[in-house]
Design an enzyme around this catalytic site. Structure first.
Site, PDB file in Angstrom:
ATOM      1  N   GLN B  16     -27.451  38.312 -12.446  1.00 50.82           N
ATOM      2  CA  GLN B  16     -27.236  39.911 -12.618  1.00 50.82           C
ATOM      3  C   GLN B  16     -26.567  39.782 -14.251  1.00 50.82           C
ATOM      4  O   GLN B  16     -26.866  40.858 -14.829  1.00 50.82           O
ATOM      5  CB  GLN B  16     -25.774  39.843 -11.713  1.00 50.82           C
ATOM      6  CG  GLN B  16     -26.309  40.082 -10.182  1.00 50.82           C
ATOM      7  CD  GLN B  16     -27.244  41.221 -10.005  1.00 50.82           C
ATOM      8  OE1 GLN B  16     -26.683  42.385 -10.489  1.00 50.82           O
ATOM      9  NE2 GLN B  16     -28.091  40.811  -9.164  1.00 50.82           N
ATOM     10  N   THR B  85     -17.980  41.673 -10.665  1.00 52.59           N
ATOM     11  CA  THR B  85     -17.890  40.892  -9.437  1.00 52.59           C
ATOM     12  C   THR B  85     -17.310  41.209  -8.329  1.00 52.59           C
ATOM     13  O   THR B  85     -16.180  41.656  -8.295  1.00 52.59           O
ATOM     14  CB  THR B  85     -17.607  39.735  -9.960  1.00 52.59           C
ATOM     15  OG1 THR B  85     -17.978  39.071 -11.180  1.00 52.59           O
ATOM     16  CG2 THR B  85     -17.945  38.333  -8.844  1.00 52.59           C
ATOM     17  N   GLU B  86     -18.224  41.289  -7.143  1.00 57.88           N
ATOM     18  CA  GLU B  86     -17.584  41.565  -5.819  1.00 57.88           C
ATOM     19  C   GLU B  86     -16.970  40.197  -5.232  1.00 57.88           C
ATOM     20  O   GLU B  86     -17.781  39.158  -5.558  1.00 57.88           O
ATOM     21  CB  GLU B  86     -18.735  42.205  -4.945  1.00 57.88           C
ATOM     22  CG  GLU B  86     -17.882  42.479  -3.461  1.00 57.88           C
ATOM     23  CD  GLU B  86     -19.044  43.227  -2.657  1.00 57.88           C
ATOM     24  OE1 GLU B  86     -20.255  43.601  -3.356  1.00 57.88           O
ATOM     25  OE2 GLU B  86     -18.627  43.887  -1.767  1.00 57.88           O
ATOM     26  N   GLU B 195     -11.705  56.968  -0.704  1.00 56.48           N
ATOM     27  CA  GLU B 195     -12.202  56.577   0.697  1.00 56.48           C
ATOM     28  C   GLU B 195     -11.054  55.883   1.358  1.00 56.48           C
ATOM     29  O   GLU B 195      -9.942  56.061   0.919  1.00 56.48           O
ATOM     30  CB  GLU B 195     -13.546  55.304   0.506  1.00 56.48           C
ATOM     31  CG  GLU B 195     -13.067  54.220  -0.360  1.00 56.48           C
ATOM     32  CD  GLU B 195     -14.124  53.435  -0.696  1.00 56.48           C
ATOM     33  OE1 GLU B 195     -14.983  53.860  -1.084  1.00 56.48           O
ATOM     34  OE2 GLU B 195     -14.100  51.997  -0.497  1.00 56.48           O
ATOM     35  N   HIS B 233     -16.376  47.742   1.697  1.00 58.23           N
ATOM     36  CA  HIS B 233     -15.600  47.263   0.725  1.00 58.23           C
ATOM     37  C   HIS B 233     -14.269  46.659   1.442  1.00 58.23           C
ATOM     38  O   HIS B 233     -13.885  47.181   2.228  1.00 58.23           O
ATOM     39  CB  HIS B 233     -15.076  48.589  -0.054  1.00 58.23           C
ATOM     40  CG  HIS B 233     -15.917  49.327  -0.996  1.00 58.23           C
ATOM     41  ND1 HIS B 233     -16.007  50.578  -1.327  1.00 58.23           N
ATOM     42  CD2 HIS B 233     -17.082  48.830  -1.609  1.00 58.23           C
ATOM     43  CE1 HIS B 233     -16.866  50.699  -2.201  1.00 58.23           C
ATOM     44  NE2 HIS B 233     -17.467  49.555  -2.596  1.00 58.23           N
TER      45      HIS B 233
END
Lengths: 321, 270
Positions: B16, B85-86, B195, B233
């Protein structure tokens, strides 16, 4: 990841927090006949209200356990502990303060969210904070909270008798993002990117916010959505095929695919889609690399490609009626 | 916050990192455990990199389990950071934020930010943006692109677009972005994309009423989300008494912020 009551209590015991004596049984396991509390070990709350926690004695225990096994797979059979008072204590994460907080309430045994704020003490933990009355248990809870990467460690009710505090229940939620460093729980982790709902329109998209929004719009047009499915970034043919297989197992009546990707290879996705063309109505909205090639592939296979997300949502609702 | 002269360091040259480094013009140096052949010099530590290059921001692409170390390294070298980064453990995020001092931390789990035609830090697809005077702050990635695309198609350009990330604990949040946009001469109107989950939107609504003079329009995703489930999420979860879309919408409306029912409505409300 939510832990079951007995899993949490096992951790409490390891950290020196008193718990009632108890044993977890499955169908067919042997148990003592006596005065106990039997508790269904499942993750949804309000078990007492739902008849999943029962007071039993040696005459009623067999029937009650049998009956409870029709509703769950594991039952915690526990000694009845007499307490003089019940409190509430938990450590959780305050998203505004971005710090752990210790919550303590004089009103144990009820849902904390129903308790008046004047009965709750909320203390931000900055560097290990001591509260006189609950010093010992707060320290132990905080250690568990940190050692296990918890989002929540809760004891409600926290009973108090002459021998001290005893944890009458346990609620522990471990951060899913941290499961990689907790081997014992890692294999049971859930996929966050697929959530089952109860409608008949399948939704696939790339990006949680985009998928949530797509679902909102379909429901705005009175459609009923069957699922949330986020492909994440860099979706390819295999990922798309896997996603479609999951949806078709659920017997959806139509699928809307909404991809907004700068780098997503649209022709790849289109090639994955064509294998499913005759199964259910599929509507596609794709923006990304090689859009034109994708459009050709889909056109040849009679799969409709729309230009806007809202148009796609409206059309899939029409198609499924 | 950003301009043509902003200099960026990239931490994490895996698949990535390498891919996206090629799409960020302002990268001058990289840091990675193994030295790689890139279009810019690569070092093993930030200290080394900074001894030879001047840098303002670091963008972090390292794997989730290494983010805390990478972020701490960047912060101890006084850099602002953007964590793409997740999957970063929330306890690690809290540690990072405890140590951020005066530096800016954006993310984690975010697409980054872009000052249109000036500088981009992160993974947003540059071609959809059009220079203008609308500032956008969002918890989402691709939903933001969707909305930016709509705006650009309608001739409404953007000044700076900031993705603050989808996790339950994040650094730079709505109020930080609103403060920035209020001061920013390039920004005349603001869009806030929220959200379900948490109460950052509710706090932002109150803040807007008392502190923001520029027009704000909001859009909230997740009206149809069920209680108790994380919707993609880590931070998008409704609990018994908080996090619902309708509460956020009420909070905005009662504080004078119009809320779009559909993304296409945003243009009309502006």
């Amino acid at each position: 990841m939510k832990l079951k009551e007995y899993e949490g209590k096992k951790i409490f015991k390891e950290y020196g927090i008193k718990i009632p004596k108890g044993k977890v049984i499955k169908v067919g396991d042997v148990y003592e006949k006596g005065d106990f509390i039997i508790k269904a070990q499942e993750l949804q709350g309000e078990r007492k209200k739902r008849g999943l926690i029962k007071d039993v004695n040696k005459d009623t225990i067999d029937e009650e356990i049998s009956s409870l096994f029709s509703k769950c797979n594991e039952i915690l059979v526990e000694e009845k502990v007499k307490v003089d008072k019940e409190y509430y204590i938990s450590i959780t994460i305050d998203r505004l303060k971005k710090r752990p907080v210790l919550i303590f309430s004089k009103r144990g045994g009820v849902d904390i969210e129903d308790v008046d704020s004047k009965d709750i003490t909320k203390i931000v933990i900055d560097n290990g904070f001591f509260i006189d009355k609950v010093n010992d248990i707060a320290q132990k809870l905080y250690k568990i909270f940190n050692d296990y990467d918890c989002e929540l460690v809760e004891i409600n009710p926290l009973g108090l008798n002459k021998d001290g505090f005893v944890a009458l229940d346990s609620k522990i939620i471990i951060d899913d993002n941290a499961l990689f460093r907790h081997e014992e729980f890692y294999s049971k982790r859930e996929d966050l990117n697929y959530v089952e709902l109860d409608g008949n329109i399948g939704v696939i998209g790339n990006g949680a916010g985009l998928v949530m929004s797509t679902i909102d719009i379909i429901e705005y047009f009175n459609g009923k959505v069957a699922n949330f499915l986020d492909l994440g970034g860099g979706a390819d043919k295999e990922k798309m095929i896997k996603a479609l297989e999951i949806l078709l197992k659920k017997k959806v009546k139509g699928i809307f695919i909404n991809i907004f990707g700068g780098i997503t290879r649209c022709d790849e996705i289109a090639n994955g889609l064509v294998e499913f063309k005759n199964k259910v109505p599929i509507i596609v909205r794709m923006i990304g690399t090689n859009e034109e090639e994708a459009r050709e592939i889909l056109r040849k296979n009679n799969i409709e490609m729309v230009d806007s997300m809202e148009e796609g949502c409206r059309k899939i609702v029409e198609n499924v009626k | 916050m950003l301009n043509k002269n902003t200099k960026i360091l990239i931490q994490g040259l895996g698949k990535q990192g390498i891919f996206h480094s090629k799409l960020m013009e302002n990268i001058v140096v990289g840091v990675n455990p193994n030295l790689k052949e890139m279009g810019f010099p690569v070092y093993k530590t930030i200290k080394e990199a900074l001894s030879k290059h001047k840098v303002d921001w670091s963008v972090i692409f390292v794997p989730a389990k290494n983010v805390k170390d990478a972020a701490m390294e960047a912060l101890s070298n006084n850099l602002n950071i953007v964590i793409i980064t997740e999957g970063v453990p929330v306890h690690d995020t809290m540690e990072i934020l405890k140590n951020k001092d005066k530096n800016i931390v954006i993310g984690p789990n975010c697409p980054g930010l872009i000052s249109v035609d000036e500088c981009k830090i992160g993974i947003m697809p540059e071609h959809i943006f059009k220079k203008g005077n609308i500032g956008i702050v969002s918890r989402s990635g691709t939903l933001t692109y969707e909305i930016v695309n709509e705006l650009s198609k309608n001739g409404l350009g953007q000044s700076t677009v900031i993705g603050i990330g989808g996790d339950s604990v994040i650094g730079f949040d709505f109020i930080d972005a609103l403060k920035f946009f209020e001061e920013d001469k390039e920004t005349k109107k603001i869009i806030l994309i929220g959200e379900i989950g948490g109460n950052l939107e509710e706090e932002a609504a109150k803040f807007i009423k008392n502190n923001i003079s520029k027009k704000v329009v909001a859009y909230i995703a997740g009206r149809s989300a069920p209680e108790g489930k994380k919707m993609g999420h880590a931070g998008a979860i409704i609990s018994k008494n908080s996090g619902r879309a309708e509460d956020k919408i009420k909070a905005f409306e009662s504080n004078g912020v119009k809320v779009a029912r559909l993304p296409s409505e945003i243009v009309k409300l502006l």
